[in-house]
Motif scaffolding. Structure first.
Motif, PDB file in Angstrom:
ATOM      1  N   TRP A  25      -4.941 -13.164   1.648  1.00  0.00           N
ATOM      2  CA  TRP A  25      -4.965 -11.729   1.358  1.00  0.00           C
ATOM      3  C   TRP A  25      -4.611 -10.913   2.600  1.00  0.00           C
ATOM      4  O   TRP A  25      -3.837  -9.948   2.526  1.00  0.00           O
ATOM      5  CB  TRP A  25      -6.333 -11.312   0.834  1.00  0.00           C
ATOM      6  CG  TRP A  25      -6.422 -11.405  -0.653  1.00  0.00           C
ATOM      7  CD1 TRP A  25      -6.908 -12.452  -1.386  1.00  0.00           C
ATOM      8  CD2 TRP A  25      -5.988 -10.420  -1.599  1.00  0.00           C
ATOM      9  NE1 TRP A  25      -6.812 -12.175  -2.734  1.00  0.00           N
ATOM     10  CE2 TRP A  25      -6.255 -10.930  -2.898  1.00  0.00           C
ATOM     11  CE3 TRP A  25      -5.418  -9.164  -1.475  1.00  0.00           C
ATOM     12  CZ2 TRP A  25      -5.953 -10.219  -4.053  1.00  0.00           C
ATOM     13  CZ3 TRP A  25      -5.122  -8.451  -2.623  1.00  0.00           C
ATOM     14  CH2 TRP A  25      -5.388  -8.979  -3.888  1.00  0.00           C
ATOM     15  N   LEU A  29      -1.297  -8.564   2.709  1.00  0.00           N
ATOM     16  CA  LEU A  29      -1.386  -7.124   2.882  1.00  0.00           C
ATOM     17  C   LEU A  29      -0.623  -6.671   4.124  1.00  0.00           C
ATOM     18  O   LEU A  29       0.049  -5.630   4.117  1.00  0.00           O
ATOM     19  CB  LEU A  29      -2.855  -6.693   2.975  1.00  0.00           C
ATOM     20  CG  LEU A  29      -3.658  -6.805   1.680  1.00  0.00           C
ATOM     21  CD1 LEU A  29      -5.135  -6.502   1.948  1.00  0.00           C
ATOM     22  CD2 LEU A  29      -3.119  -5.860   0.606  1.00  0.00           C
ATOM     23  N   TYR A  30      -0.727  -7.441   5.190  1.00  0.00           N
ATOM     24  CA  TYR A  30      -0.023  -7.076   6.425  1.00  0.00           C
ATOM     25  C   TYR A  30       1.481  -7.118   6.209  1.00  0.00           C
ATOM     26  O   TYR A  30       2.211  -6.170   6.567  1.00  0.00           O
ATOM     27  CB  TYR A  30      -0.433  -8.028   7.545  1.00  0.00           C
ATOM     28  CG  TYR A  30       0.049  -7.603   8.912  1.00  0.00           C
ATOM     29  CD1 TYR A  30      -0.774  -6.890   9.775  1.00  0.00           C
ATOM     30  CD2 TYR A  30       1.333  -7.942   9.356  1.00  0.00           C
ATOM     31  CE1 TYR A  30      -0.342  -6.505  11.033  1.00  0.00           C
ATOM     32  CE2 TYR A  30       1.777  -7.563  10.607  1.00  0.00           C
ATOM     33  CZ  TYR A  30       0.937  -6.846  11.442  1.00  0.00           C
ATOM     34  OH  TYR A  30       1.379  -6.458  12.685  1.00  0.00           O
ATOM     35  N   TYR A  32       3.106  -6.934   3.407  1.00  0.00           N
ATOM     36  CA  TYR A  32       3.504  -5.892   2.455  1.00  0.00           C
ATOM     37  C   TYR A  32       3.621  -4.539   3.154  1.00  0.00           C
ATOM     38  O   TYR A  32       4.553  -3.762   2.893  1.00  0.00           O
ATOM     39  CB  TYR A  32       2.489  -5.810   1.320  1.00  0.00           C
ATOM     40  CG  TYR A  32       2.733  -4.656   0.371  1.00  0.00           C
ATOM     41  CD1 TYR A  32       3.826  -4.665  -0.493  1.00  0.00           C
ATOM     42  CD2 TYR A  32       1.870  -3.560   0.347  1.00  0.00           C
ATOM     43  CE1 TYR A  32       4.061  -3.605  -1.359  1.00  0.00           C
ATOM     44  CE2 TYR A  32       2.097  -2.501  -0.518  1.00  0.00           C
ATOM     45  CZ  TYR A  32       3.193  -2.527  -1.369  1.00  0.00           C
ATOM     46  OH  TYR A  32       3.423  -1.476  -2.227  1.00  0.00           O
ATOM     47  N   ALA A  33       2.685  -4.254   4.061  1.00  0.00           N
ATOM     48  CA  ALA A  33       2.747  -2.994   4.810  1.00  0.00           C
ATOM     49  C   ALA A  33       3.985  -2.955   5.696  1.00  0.00           C
ATOM     50  O   ALA A  33       4.653  -1.917   5.816  1.00  0.00           O
ATOM     51  CB  ALA A  33       1.476  -2.828   5.639  1.00  0.00           C
ATOM     52  N   ALA A 103      -1.872   0.191   9.210  1.00  0.00           N
ATOM     53  CA  ALA A 103      -2.528   0.780   8.042  1.00  0.00           C
ATOM     54  C   ALA A 103      -2.389   2.296   8.040  1.00  0.00           C
ATOM     55  O   ALA A 103      -2.121   2.911   6.998  1.00  0.00           O
ATOM     56  CB  ALA A 103      -4.003   0.371   8.023  1.00  0.00           C
TER      57      ALA A 103
END
Length: 312
Positions: A25, A29-30, A32-33, A103
């Motif tokens: 995860w 997420l990293y 995808y960012a 983020a």
């Protein structure tokens, strides 16, 4: 279990479901960012992505799923290698990946405001207060190995996994304000960061020597009882002596690498500050030049004006 050997580190793999899901995860997420940033035309340094995903999460996965994890409750020396990876390498590499900055640049408005509120909260300022993080980082291993805590982690899978997360969390609280690039509270000047790193050197050495000099076994009767079942295991006291040496030597080696990293960051920060100062001085010089030109034009206009002549 087969006898431990260096090759067993790469052959005796097994997944810890909870930690594996956390790694997947976090990496997803990293990445995808990063994709969102590049999709809208913004740049993100490749080095940061490699540091966070490959260096940080990759090392965490290796430490908790490879042969190190398979033998970490069998040999204290193997556990100590895992300990150093989780408490020093993983937090530093994740900090160099700048996940908070990423983020803040990719989150929608409302989650971004929440994250900023957390970063500016009093709790965050307390948790990143440099003397407190240093004290927690220093005291934590002593509490782990010289109380019943470590023995409890050997006998409970849940506590064992929580210990892995704890080592990373304590390391992150200490190293992120020192070596990270994120705008987190607790960041201090580079000389003070250097002092904080220097204070960790005698800590690792003293802890390693203390472990080597112990006359009682860490973990109680856990390792002697395992030796009765696995005759290939070394003498528990000899393995504990090796574990102390690993803690001592690897702590100094990793700290040296951190000194180099901090020095490079310090030089780059000084160069950036010099460039900002040069730009400020250039702006001042241009402003003064425009002022002189304007004053000179006014003086010339006044000099060419005939006294008493009507103005048009």
């Amino acid at each position: 279990m087969p006898p431990f050997s260096p090759s067993a580190v790469f052959t005796e793999w097994g997944l810890s479901p909870v930690l594996f899901v956390l790694v997947v995860w976090a990496a997803g997420l990293y990445l995808y960012a990063v994709w969102r940033l590049r999709d809208r035309g913004d740049r993100w340094p490749v080095g940061r992505t490699l540091a966070f995903v490959g260096g940080g999460l990759g090392t965490f996965f290796f430490a908790t799923s490879s042969g190190l994890a398979a033998y970490d409750t069998t040999l204290l020396s193997v556990h100590m290698v895992q300990h150093m990876l989780l408490s020093m390498v993983v937090p530093v590499m994740c900090a160099l990946g700048a996940p908070v900055t990423l983020a803040l640049r990719t989150l929608p408005a409302r989650p971004r405001r929440v994250l900023l509120a957390v970063l500016h909260s009093r709790v965050a300022k307390v948790l990143t207060f440099a003397p407190l993080t240093l004290a927690v980082y220093v005291i934590s291993p002593w509490a782990l190995y010289f109380t019943g805590w470590y023995d409890a982690t050997l006998r409970s899978d849940l506590l064992h996994e929580l210990m892995h997360v704890h080592l990373v969390a304590v390391g992150a609280l200490f190293f992120t304000p020192i070596l990270g690039v994120d705008p987190v509270p607790g960041r201090v000047s580079h000389p003070f960061r250097l002092l904080m790193l220097m204070l960790t050197l005698p800590f690792h050495a003293f802890l390693g020597v203390t472990v080597m000099g112990q006359t009682t076994l860490i973990g109680g009767d856990w390792y002697p009882s395992l030796k009765a079942q696995l005759p290939w295991l070394p003498d528990p006291m000899a393995d504990q002596h090796l574990a102390g040496g690993i803690l001592w030597g690897s702590g100094d080696l990793i700290a040296l690498m951190m000194f180099v990293t901090l020095f490079v960051q310090w030089v780059r920060a000084s160069q950036q500050e010099a460039r900002r100062e040069d730009r400020r001085l250039d702006r001042l010089a241009r402003a003064e030049e425009r002022t002189r030109d304007r004053d000179g034009a006014q003086e010339r206009e006044q000099a060419t004006t005939v006294p008493g002549a009507p103005r048009r």
